[in-house]
Motif scaffolding. Structure first.
Motif, PDB file in Angstrom:
ATOM      1  N   ASP A 107       8.137  -2.223  10.800  1.00  0.00           N
ATOM      2  CA  ASP A 107       8.477  -3.658  10.761  1.00  0.00           C
ATOM      3  C   ASP A 107       9.276  -3.964   9.509  1.00  0.00           C
ATOM      4  OD1 ASP A 107       5.726  -5.398   9.190  1.00  0.00           O
ATOM      5  OD2 ASP A 107       6.305  -3.289   8.986  1.00  0.00           O
ATOM      6  N   THR A 159       0.801  -1.230   0.000  1.00  0.00           N
ATOM      7  CA  THR A 159       0.000   0.000   0.000  1.00  0.00           C
ATOM      8  C   THR A 159       0.834   1.280   0.000  1.00  0.00           C
ATOM      9  OG1 THR A 159      -1.736  -1.209   1.159  1.00  0.00           O
ATOM     10  CG2 THR A 159      -1.872   1.199   1.200  1.00  0.00           C
ATOM     11  N   PRO A 160       1.860   1.413   0.860  1.00  0.00           N
ATOM     12  CA  PRO A 160       2.541   2.716   0.913  1.00  0.00           C
ATOM     13  C   PRO A 160       3.331   3.072  -0.348  1.00  0.00           C
ATOM     14  CG  PRO A 160       3.476   1.179   2.520  1.00  0.00           C
ATOM     15  CD  PRO A 160       2.387   0.472   1.842  1.00  0.00           C
ATOM     16  N   HIS A 189      -4.144  -7.886  11.075  1.00  0.00           N
ATOM     17  CA  HIS A 189      -2.821  -7.609  11.657  1.00  0.00           C
ATOM     18  C   HIS A 189      -2.347  -6.219  11.249  1.00  0.00           C
ATOM     19  CE1 HIS A 189      -0.937  -8.704   7.706  1.00  0.00           C
ATOM     20  NE2 HIS A 189      -0.042  -7.830   8.105  1.00  0.00           N
ATOM     21  N   ARG A 196      10.742  -7.530   7.077  1.00  0.00           N
ATOM     22  CA  ARG A 196      10.813  -8.983   6.848  1.00  0.00           C
ATOM     23  C   ARG A 196      12.261  -9.410   7.038  1.00  0.00           C
ATOM     24  NH1 ARG A 196       7.118  -7.980   2.405  1.00  0.00           N
ATOM     25  NH2 ARG A 196       5.194  -7.353   3.369  1.00  0.00           N
ATOM     26  N   LEU A 200      -2.712  -2.330   7.206  1.00  0.00           N
ATOM     27  CA  LEU A 200      -3.680  -3.246   7.816  1.00  0.00           C
ATOM     28  C   LEU A 200      -3.842  -4.449   6.905  1.00  0.00           C
ATOM     29  CD1 LEU A 200      -5.888  -3.727  10.022  1.00  0.00           C
ATOM     30  CD2 LEU A 200      -7.476  -2.557   8.490  1.00  0.00           C
TER      31      LEU A 200
END
Ligand code: 6PG
Length: 244
Positions: free
Chosen positions: A71, A44-45, A147, A73, A142
């Motif tokens: 966050d 999304t961003p 989550h 990965r 989201l």
């Protein structure tokens, strides 16, 4: 419980202009030396960041921004799953954000050690509120499963954690993640959910309108400053109850 402000934008350009307005207000405030922002990951961003770069008319002092992540990965920075990699491509390189203002989560490192290292950086770089590092802004995405950051269903305890960062695991892919804890999220001066697309409409309506009735991790996002805003497009807003 009072519903937080929900801003619905006709287009991604409108959403980007709103974000630019926030950034120019914060970075033109002479009382502030820097403005700390934690970026959300996922897809999304990226589109919004590209619009920000395209629409930027020089009103933002990009050199004042300290860039962090909510966050990451557990992959190397050149990996296609890397949140750093996508932000570097869509906004950091195009805006020439100074290297020393970019605080990347080292997804390639041993996860527990990296969570500790990143926690130390937060404590050394950010002001501390009630013993917790405080961001000026945390951007959150989201998931359709409710989550946010990399706090999944089994990780809701992270909203009561005294840690600043933690290791989690994606429930489907098993991919390890490093995430800010709910404590740091809820100590931010401002939190903005950035959610687009019709597939997210149901979960947005549940969490934005009746968080207390749900058991989703994202429903536990409640900054102690009370400054929580939803930035939505028409798709993700399509199941919101009409305002009287
Ligand atoms: C991540 C995120 C995660 C993301 C949501 C939504 O690294 O995956 O930070 O919380 O924001 O999963 O992802 P999409 O924007 O790809 O739908």
């Amino acid at each position: 419980m009072e519903c937080p402000p929900i801003l619905v934008f006709e287009s991604l350009d409108d959403m980007a202009l709103k974000a630019l307005q926030w950034l120019s207000e914060k970075t033109s405030d002479q009382k502030r030396g820097t403005v700390s922002v934690a970026l959300s990951g996922g897809n999304t961003p990226q589109a919004l960041f590209e619009r920000l770069v395209k629409l930027d008319k020089g009103t933002v002092d990009w050199n004042k921004l300290l860039i962090f992540w909510g966050d990451e990965r557990c992959v190397p920075p050149e990996h296609t799953d890397s949140n750093f990699r996508s932000a570097k491509k869509s906004i950091l390189t195009p805006l020439d954000i100074p290297e020393e203002h970019i605080f990347r989560i080292h997804g390639e490192s041993e996860p527990e050690m990296e969570a500790e290292r990143y926690s130390k950086i937060l404590a050394e770089t950010l002001p501390i509120l009630n013993g917790v590092p405080q961001f000026d802004l945390i951007l959150l995405g989201l998931g359709e499963d409710g989550h946010t950051a990399s706090i999944f269903h089994g990780d809701k305890y992270l909203f009561a954690s005294t840690q600043y960062c933690a290791v989690s695991k994606h429930p489907k892919s098993g991919q390890q993640r490093i995430t800010l804890t709910g404590s740091v999220i809820n100590h931010a001066a401002e939190v903005m959910f950035l959610v687009t697309g019709t597939p997210k409409a149901r979960i947005v309506s549940e969490i934005a309108e009746t968080p207390e009735l749900t058991n989703y991790p994202a429903a536990k996002v409640a900054p102690i400053t009370g400054k929580l805003t939803w930035l939505l497009d028409k798709g993700s807003a399509s199941e919101l109850k009409p305002k009287n």
